[in-house]
Design a protein around this motif. Sequence first.
Motif, short mmCIF file in Angstrom:
data_model
loop_
_atom_site.label_atom_id
_atom_site.label_comp_id
_atom_site.label_asym_id
_atom_site.label_seq_id
_atom_site.Cartn_x
_atom_site.Cartn_y
_atom_site.Cartn_z
N ALA A 161 3.91 -37.82 -13.21
CA ALA A 161 5.04 -37.50 -12.35
C ALA A 161 4.60 -36.67 -11.14
O ALA A 161 5.07 -36.89 -10.01
N LEU A 162 3.68 -35.72 -11.34
CA LEU A 162 3.22 -34.89 -10.23
C LEU A 162 2.40 -35.72 -9.24
O LEU A 162 2.52 -35.55 -8.02
N GLN A 163 1.59 -36.62 -9.75
CA GLN A 163 0.81 -37.48 -8.87
C GLN A 163 1.73 -38.37 -8.03
O GLN A 163 1.50 -38.57 -6.83
N GLU A 164 2.77 -38.90 -8.64
CA GLU A 164 3.71 -39.74 -7.90
C GLU A 164 4.46 -38.93 -6.84
O GLU A 164 4.74 -39.43 -5.75
N LEU A 165 4.75 -37.66 -7.16
CA LEU A 165 5.40 -36.80 -6.18
C LEU A 165 4.48 -36.58 -4.97
O LEU A 165 4.92 -36.65 -3.81
N ALA A 166 3.20 -36.32 -5.26
CA ALA A 166 2.25 -36.12 -4.17
C ALA A 166 2.13 -37.37 -3.31
O ALA A 166 2.10 -37.30 -2.07
N ARG A 218 3.56 -29.64 -15.46
CA ARG A 218 4.99 -29.46 -15.73
C ARG A 218 5.50 -28.19 -15.06
O ARG A 218 6.60 -28.17 -14.48
N THR A 219 4.71 -27.12 -15.13
CA THR A 219 5.11 -25.87 -14.49
C THR A 219 5.28 -26.05 -12.99
O THR A 219 6.26 -25.59 -12.39
N LEU A 224 8.74 -27.05 -8.04
CA LEU A 224 9.02 -27.86 -6.87
C LEU A 224 10.38 -28.54 -6.94
O LEU A 224 10.83 -29.13 -5.95
N ALA A 225 11.01 -28.46 -8.11
CA ALA A 225 12.31 -29.14 -8.26
C ALA A 225 13.33 -28.53 -7.31
O ALA A 225 13.41 -27.31 -7.17
N PRO A 226 14.15 -29.38 -6.68
CA PRO A 226 15.17 -28.87 -5.74
C PRO A 226 16.25 -28.06 -6.46
O PRO A 226 16.50 -28.24 -7.62
#
Length: 226
Positions: A161-166, A218-219, A224-226
């Motif tokens: 999920a973090l990679q996709e966000l980046a 996850r942290t 970064l979550a809105p």
Amino acid sequence: MKLSADLTAFCDRLGHRFENPELLLRALTHPSFSSTGRGDNQRLEFLGDRVLGLVMAEALFEADPEAREGLLAPRYNALVRKETCAEVAREIDIGAVLKLGRSEMKTGGRRKEALLADAMEAVIAAIYRDAGFARAREVVRAHWGKRIGAVAEDARDAKTALQELAQARGEPPPGYREISRHGPDHQPLFTIEVRLATGESARAEAGSKRQAEQAAARTLLDRLAP
């Protein structure tokens, strides 16, 4: 064959009494304990992995009739991965009744995640061989039930999920770095830092590098979550 008091108590925690107790003994026997004429749990582990997989696939299929394969697959992976099997194993204290060789005993084998997960799968296979698929499904769903109900709608792991966000932000993939490792060899603790190209970072500690990376990701996602 009469089971010991410890094994009888384990069967109570598991929720199944074996018609053939030898199956349970085999499921709880680690290869480090086995010798000529005494089998270990590796073959049962192989079978139990498949039984667990079918039970989880069926449960997810029934739980959300509208979910597409793209959502079902990550949920499935979250439920059958080694970490989840080890969690269930700890809840019913498989470690207390495992048959381990001296080397594994000395290195904390009763607490090792991979060893616990393998034993859990072997026990599932033992139930299947002892009483059939319907009974194995009943026991598995009893122990995995809350996890099936709580599995995230999109259960992709945090690193993915973090990679996709980046990527969505036009950035390179996150970087992971081991900050420290401490504790005894049989029970190490890793501190991992994850950092994005823009400088945002987070750290987490866990008993394996993979777990620490997931926790750090996850942290950072939560921050970064809105």
